[in-house]
Design a protein around this motif. Structure first.
Motif, PDB file in Angstrom:
ATOM      1  N   VAL A   1       0.839  -1.211   0.000  1.00  0.00           N
ATOM      2  CA  VAL A   1       0.000   0.000   0.000  1.00  0.00           C
ATOM      3  C   VAL A   1       0.867   1.252   0.000  1.00  0.00           C
ATOM      4  O   VAL A   1       0.524   2.254  -0.629  1.00  0.00           O
ATOM      5  N   THR A   2       2.024   1.217   0.654  1.00  0.00           N
ATOM      6  CA  THR A   2       2.895   2.393   0.665  1.00  0.00           C
ATOM      7  C   THR A   2       3.622   2.559  -0.672  1.00  0.00           C
ATOM      8  O   THR A   2       3.990   3.664  -1.052  1.00  0.00           O
ATOM      9  N   LEU A   3       3.838   1.474  -1.390  1.00  0.00           N
ATOM     10  CA  LEU A   3       4.511   1.544  -2.686  1.00  0.00           C
ATOM     11  C   LEU A   3       3.559   1.870  -3.836  1.00  0.00           C
ATOM     12  O   LEU A   3       4.011   2.280  -4.905  1.00  0.00           O
ATOM     13  N   LEU A   4       2.267   1.701  -3.644  1.00  0.00           N
ATOM     14  CA  LEU A   4       1.285   1.908  -4.710  1.00  0.00           C
ATOM     15  C   LEU A   4       1.329   3.320  -5.307  1.00  0.00           C
ATOM     16  O   LEU A   4       1.324   3.458  -6.528  1.00  0.00           O
ATOM     17  N   PRO A   5       1.384   4.410  -4.523  1.00  0.00           N
ATOM     18  CA  PRO A   5       1.463   5.754  -5.140  1.00  0.00           C
ATOM     19  C   PRO A   5       2.699   5.925  -6.022  1.00  0.00           C
ATOM     20  O   PRO A   5       2.635   6.558  -7.072  1.00  0.00           O
ATOM     21  N   PHE A   6       3.831   5.364  -5.600  1.00  0.00           N
ATOM     22  CA  PHE A   6       5.050   5.476  -6.402  1.00  0.00           C
ATOM     23  C   PHE A   6       4.925   4.702  -7.711  1.00  0.00           C
ATOM     24  O   PHE A   6       5.378   5.163  -8.760  1.00  0.00           O
TER      25      PHE A   6
END
Length: 154
Positions: free
Chosen positions: A4-9
């Motif tokens: 979930v933290t990597l999804l925006p990147f």
């Protein structure tokens, strides 16, 4: 790390990839269009000037902007390579359309039969002319008992 933290990147990198891909595609189309130029073809510059190609160099193009008037332009300044019929229609006013086409010079042909019937019966039309209801003012009209130009005049 969490997905979930990597999804925006990941989304940001994907968007950047798609944008650069479309930009490269547009540049490639522009290069292909400029390679289609041959002496005698009509072109439009990015400034909106229409001209005929006379000579093509590595980075420049010699354009005839008027009979006997030549100008050197960068190839990147060519905005569009035009078909002969389109160039002649725009520059010379040649019209290859059907001559039987009648274009009305007013909007009377656009109104329906109801309007024509109302006009024939003598129906009152709305007067759209501007009427001047205020009388013209003289420069020497008195104001509060004093004429313009006098001392103590308002």
């Amino acid at each position: 790390m969490n997905l979930v933290t990597l999804l925006p990147f990941i989304v940001l990198i994907g968007a950047m990839f798609l944008m650069t891909r479309s930009a490269k595609k547009k540049q490639q189309q522009a290069v292909e269009m400029r390679n289609q130029m041959q002496p005698g073809t009509g072109v439009r510059t990015i400034g909106g000037m229409y001209a005929t190609v006379k000579e093509i160099g590595d980075e420049t193009v010699l354009l005839e902007v008027a009979p006997g008037v030549h100008a050197v332009y960068a190839k990147n300044a060519i905005g569009a390579v035009l078909e002969d019929s389109e160039y002649n229609r725009i520059v010379h006013g040649d019209d290859d359309t059907d001559s039987d086409t009648v274009v009305p010079d007013d909007a009377s042909s656009l109104t329906g039969d109801a309007d024509a019937a109302a006009d024939q019966e003598g129906a009152a039309k709305t007067d759209l002319t501007k009427k001047d209801s205020a009388p013209a003012a003289d420069s020497e009209v008195e104001k509060d008992g004093k004429a313009d130009g006098e001392t103590e005049a308002k």
